[in-house]
Design a protein around this motif. Structure first.
Motif, short mmCIF file in Angstrom:
data_model
loop_
_atom_site.label_atom_id
_atom_site.label_comp_id
_atom_site.label_asym_id
_atom_site.label_seq_id
_atom_site.Cartn_x
_atom_site.Cartn_y
_atom_site.Cartn_z
N HIS A 1 0.82 -1.35 0.16
CA HIS A 1 -0.03 0.02 0.07
C HIS A 1 0.82 1.13 0.04
O HIS A 1 0.51 2.37 -0.52
CB HIS A 1 -0.82 0.09 1.28
N ASN A 2 1.90 1.32 0.68
CA ASN A 2 2.87 2.34 0.78
C ASN A 2 3.35 2.51 -0.62
O ASN A 2 3.44 3.86 -1.11
CB ASN A 2 3.95 2.25 1.78
N LEU A 3 3.83 1.60 -1.47
CA LEU A 3 4.49 1.67 -2.64
C LEU A 3 3.52 2.11 -3.50
O LEU A 3 3.60 2.89 -4.53
CB LEU A 3 4.88 0.49 -2.96
N LYS A 4 2.02 1.68 -3.24
CA LYS A 4 0.86 1.83 -4.37
C LYS A 4 0.50 3.31 -4.44
O LYS A 4 0.45 4.19 -5.48
CB LYS A 4 -0.01 1.04 -4.11
N HIS A 5 0.43 4.04 -2.90
CA HIS A 5 0.16 5.24 -2.90
C HIS A 5 1.24 6.35 -2.85
O HIS A 5 1.00 7.40 -3.49
CB HIS A 5 -0.69 5.36 -1.64
N ASN A 6 2.23 6.03 -2.27
CA ASN A 6 3.43 7.17 -2.26
C ASN A 6 4.49 6.81 -3.36
O ASN A 6 5.43 7.80 -3.41
CB ASN A 6 3.95 6.88 -0.91
N LYS A 7 4.46 5.70 -3.96
CA LYS A 7 5.18 5.36 -5.02
C LYS A 7 6.87 5.55 -4.86
O LYS A 7 7.60 5.89 -5.53
CB LYS A 7 4.97 6.10 -6.00
N VAL A 8 7.15 5.23 -3.43
CA VAL A 8 8.61 5.23 -2.87
C VAL A 8 8.98 4.17 -2.10
O VAL A 8 8.17 3.46 -1.61
CB VAL A 8 8.86 6.62 -2.30
N LEU A 9 10.30 4.04 -1.98
CA LEU A 9 10.64 2.92 -1.18
C LEU A 9 11.63 3.54 -0.08
O LEU A 9 12.51 4.64 -0.55
CB LEU A 9 11.22 1.72 -1.56
N HIS A 10 11.97 3.07 1.11
CA HIS A 10 12.93 3.63 1.81
C HIS A 10 14.41 3.21 1.45
O HIS A 10 14.43 2.00 0.81
CB HIS A 10 12.75 3.58 3.52
N GLU A 11 15.57 3.82 2.00
CA GLU A 11 16.85 3.20 1.78
C GLU A 11 16.96 1.89 2.39
O GLU A 11 17.59 1.08 1.46
CB GLU A 11 17.98 4.22 2.41
N ARG A 12 16.48 1.57 3.50
CA ARG A 12 16.67 0.24 4.11
C ARG A 12 15.00 0.04 4.63
O ARG A 12 14.47 0.78 5.17
CB ARG A 12 17.63 0.36 5.29
N ILE A 13 15.03 -1.33 4.20
CA ILE A 13 13.57 -1.97 4.56
C ILE A 13 13.77 -3.06 5.38
O ILE A 13 14.51 -4.16 5.00
CB ILE A 13 12.76 -2.19 3.27
N VAL A 14 13.09 -3.13 6.61
CA VAL A 14 13.32 -4.14 7.49
C VAL A 14 11.91 -4.99 7.75
O VAL A 14 10.98 -4.19 8.03
CB VAL A 14 13.72 -3.63 8.90
N LEU A 15 11.98 -6.03 7.53
CA LEU A 15 10.47 -6.93 7.49
C LEU A 15 10.65 -7.60 9.09
O LEU A 15 11.43 -8.41 9.35
CB LEU A 15 10.52 -8.06 6.58
N MET A 16 9.90 -7.04 9.85
CA MET A 16 10.01 -7.41 11.35
C MET A 16 8.84 -8.32 11.62
O MET A 16 7.80 -8.04 11.58
CB MET A 16 10.20 -6.30 12.39
N THR A 17 9.49 -9.56 12.02
CA THR A 17 8.16 -10.62 12.68
C THR A 17 8.66 -11.15 13.95
O THR A 17 9.51 -11.34 14.44
CB THR A 17 8.28 -12.19 11.82
N ILE A 18 7.27 -10.78 14.79
CA ILE A 18 7.59 -11.05 16.26
C ILE A 18 6.67 -12.44 16.61
O ILE A 18 5.41 -12.45 16.18
CB ILE A 18 7.04 -9.89 17.14
N ARG A 19 7.30 -13.37 17.03
CA ARG A 19 6.68 -14.67 17.44
C ARG A 19 6.57 -14.88 18.62
O ARG A 19 7.72 -14.72 19.42
CB ARG A 19 7.62 -15.83 16.62
N SER A 20 5.49 -15.74 18.85
CA SER A 20 5.52 -16.20 20.49
C SER A 20 5.70 -17.69 20.30
O SER A 20 4.94 -18.43 19.50
CB SER A 20 4.07 -15.78 20.94
N GLU A 21 6.49 -17.99 21.09
CA GLU A 21 6.79 -19.47 21.43
C GLU A 21 5.99 -20.32 22.49
O GLU A 21 5.67 -19.71 23.39
CB GLU A 21 8.13 -19.84 21.56
N GLU A 22 5.78 -21.91 22.55
CA GLU A 22 5.17 -22.25 23.42
C GLU A 22 6.20 -22.67 24.63
O GLU A 22 6.02 -23.71 25.12
CB GLU A 22 4.48 -23.46 23.01
N VAL A 23 7.08 -21.90 25.09
CA VAL A 23 7.77 -21.90 26.36
C VAL A 23 7.55 -20.62 26.84
O VAL A 23 7.14 -19.49 26.41
CB VAL A 23 9.31 -22.16 25.92
N PRO A 24 7.90 -20.55 28.40
CA PRO A 24 7.61 -19.25 29.02
C PRO A 24 8.47 -18.27 28.92
O PRO A 24 8.23 -17.09 28.77
CB PRO A 24 7.96 -19.82 30.51
N TYR A 25 9.81 -18.59 28.59
CA TYR A 25 10.70 -17.54 28.49
C TYR A 25 11.85 -18.05 27.22
O TYR A 25 12.14 -19.07 27.23
CB TYR A 25 11.53 -17.24 29.60
N ILE A 26 12.54 -16.98 26.58
CA ILE A 26 13.50 -16.98 25.54
C ILE A 26 14.68 -16.25 26.00
O ILE A 26 14.77 -15.20 26.67
CB ILE A 26 12.94 -16.56 24.14
#
Length: 621
Positions: free
Chosen positions: A492-517
């Motif tokens: 949507h950002n690319l479609k509407h603003n037609k730009v990309l940033h110099e650096r793009i970070v895809l961040m995924t936060i996962r919850s695991e079935e253990v109490p602590y990491i």
């Protein structure tokens, strides 16, 4: 060194005494009273009193000592316990076929919510009803005082319990000491009650009374309420202090008090109306009312903290929508406060007190949720023993049968209470189960629909690097659940603003079935191309995710972020109901409602709000 270790163990055991045993420790206030309440019609003769005492004592030994402390406490998930933890362990051991175990775990979690509504109400009311033993003129004031105590208890939750929590251990130590002293005082009047240690009294009682004996089990089980807390609170103290506190202090005190109450009923049959307070000398009545009120407040605090912890686990494991979670202590990670749950519980508890009026009426509603959780715990724990610990079938099968031979009669005896108020915790449990299962299934359906719409990530990155649009200075962080498709916010950002940033970070936060990491395993960084990066962050179900923490950890691995030069892009989905296969229409409506009321990702992940850009997307379910 050894002396220091012993001193530390004594301190932890004292703390465990204050938190873990509040619920089961206040059961003597109402258990024997309910066993001899008019609705059962049991005469207060020697055979009946000793029979009931024998059932209580052996219930404590078989359920608490043998089942929970000797067996279930072994099933820890990196030191943590509780019904959802046990479910996660069992599912991991079974694999993809664990949907039935997940359903059982969710039902157990739902039962816990039902129990938490009843526990503060019945405990505080039963303590304050001691005022009626001092003089009947106090009776009109019991209800308003109970409501005032409960309101005060829930109001202080937002401030945390660290300061008053230091008093919990000493107060409960005094409480169990008082239980033992009162019990010895009663036993001295009739030492013959100690013969109830012989299980033959209990078996004879059940054979003679049959139907009434079966119904009496519904009251006997009140002595076991709080057994689940031993397992749920294991992560705070570890199994050893919990076992030490039980075998050397709590169990002897409870047994002495029940024997003392039995002796008091035999000496004065009228005392069965409230044997606990009749056991106390006249001069000790007011101090015991004050001490018992303090003990019931501590018991209520323990289950409230437990429901906060359970809710956070459910959110992290993907069974409930995001909600505001506040840490009330800088030192203790387990001390949290959830406003929505707190005020919802207060409303429910006050409604229950006004609806039922007395602890006897509430005791009719109590037990079905507790025993339901006990049955589920036995099944899940035996699954873990068979699949994860690799115990042989010839050991696990007889063990499961033995556990269920105790749990199922207790549960069945409570099922008959449904029309006497047992419908309430059952209804709460079913509602909680429906909400948790609907959210889980709804999120799976939503992810499936998003994946249908998604563009493959690899081809997109290759295309952007070869035929790059205009680039702007800075870093764009896109939070995404998928590691294969292009985030919708990026499209949507690319479609509407037609730009990309110099650096793009895809961040995924996962919850695991253990109490602590562990901190060193918290993040993984992968460079996908010249300007695209992927950051995977992992959190346990007892932890609260923080984007700021993830950025700080990235910097330790050489990936620098200048916050004022970084923008966070999130996709905010608008869900639209359709006739497509998926959830039932009413569950779709419930899921859409829960989604609308979920806490914004910006707040849940603690992202600086002035650096966030939300991109809308419509998704047809």
């Amino acid at each position: 060194m050894q002396a220091h270790n012993k001193q530390a163990m004594a301190g932890i055991t004292l703390a465990a005494l204050g938190v873990v045993y509040g619920d089961i420790g206040t059961s003597p206030l109402y258990t024997l009273k309910e066993c001899f309440s008019p609705h059962l019609g049991l005469l207060p003769n020697e055979a009946n009193v000793l029979g009931i005492l024998s059932l209580i004592v052996w219930g404590l030994i078989l359920v608490v000592s043998l089942k929970y402390l000797s067996f279930v406490l072994r099933a820890d998930n990196r030191g943590e316990g509780g019904i959802l933890t046990l479910m996660a362990l069992a599912r991991r051991a079974v694999g993809s076929k664990g949907w039935l175990l997940a359903a059982l775990g969710l039902m157990g979690g739902g039962f816990f919510y039902g129990e938490v509504v009843i526990t503060p109400a019945v405990s505080v009311l039963s303590a304050l009803e001691g005022l009626e033993v001092i003089t009947p003129s106090f009776k009109p004031y019991v209800l308003p005082i109970a409501i005032a105590v409960l309101v005060g208890l829930f109001v202080i939750q937002k401030h945390g319990t660290a300061s008053v929590g230091k008093l919990f251990g000493p107060v409960m130590m005094l409480w169990f000491g008082a239980l033992a002293a009162l019990g010895v005082h009663g036993i001295m009047g009739n030492p013959a009650v100690l013969s109830a240690l012989n299980p033959a009294w209990g078996m004879t009682f059940m054979l003679e009374h049959q139907a009434v004996g079966f119904l009496a089990l519904g009251s006997v089980v009140l002595a076991l309420t709080g057994a689940e807390a031993l397992y749920a609170d294991m992560g705070h103290f570890g199994p050893k202090p919990i076992r030490l506190a039980w075998f050397f202090y709590v169990l002897p005190a409870l047994m002495l008090n029940y024997f003392g109450q039995g002796a008091e009923i035999l000496a004065d049959p009228a005392a069965r109306a409230n044997p606990f307070f009749h056991l106390a000398p006249q001069w000790a009545l007011m101090p015991m009312v004050i001490l018992s009120t303090a003990a019931t407040v501590i018991a209520s605090q323990a289950v409230i903290s437990g429901v906060f912890s359970l809710t956070r686990q459910a959110v992290q494991l993907g069974y409930l929508p995001r909600m505001e979670i506040t840490h009330t202590s800088d030192k203790e990670i387990g001390q949290i406060y959830i406003p929505l749950v707190n005020w919802g519980l207060l409303f429910a508890v006050i409604a229950v007190v006004i609806m039922f009026q007395t602890s006897s009426a509430l005791a009719g509603a109590y037990g079905i949720a507790v025993t339901g959780t006990m049955v589920i715990t036995s099944i899940l724990a035996c699954t873990v023993a068979l699949k994860q610990w690799k115990w042989p079938v010839w050991v696990v099968a007889p063990l499961l049968v033995a556990l269920l031979c105790v749990d199922i009669p207790l549960f069945a005896a409570n099922v008959v209470k449904i029309f006497a108020g047992g419908w309430l915790p059952l209804l709460i449990g079913v509602i909680a189960f429906i909400m948790m299962s609907t959210w889980r299934q709804g999120r799976k359906l939503l992810m499936s629909r998003l994946n249908e719409m998604a563009i493959p990530l690899d081809g997109f990155i290759e295309n952007m690097e070869s035929y790059s649009p205009d680039r702007v200075q800075g870093t764009a962080v896109f939070l995404t659940n998928s590691t294969h498709g292009v985030p919708h916010a990026l499209l949507h950002n690319l479609k509407h603003n037609k730009v990309l940033h110099e650096r793009i970070v895809l961040m995924t936060i996962r919850s695991e079935e253990v109490p602590y990491i562990e901190t060193e395993k918290r993040i993984e960084i992968e460079r996908l191309s010249n300007s695209f990066w992927r950051v995977m962050a992992y959190y346990g179900f007892k932890e609260t995710p923080s984007v700021q923490e993830v950025l700080d950890l990235c910097e330790t691995q050489g990936m620098q972020f200048e916050l004022m030069d970084t923008s966070f892009f999130l996709s905010r989905e608008t869900l639209i109901q359709t006739d497509r296969d998926g959830l039932a229409p009413w569950r779709e409506k419930l899921f859409v409602w829960m989604s609308r009321n979920a806490l914004r990702a910006t707040d849940f992940f603690q992202i600086p709000s002035n650096r966030v850009v939300e991109m809308g997307a419509q998704v047809e379910l």
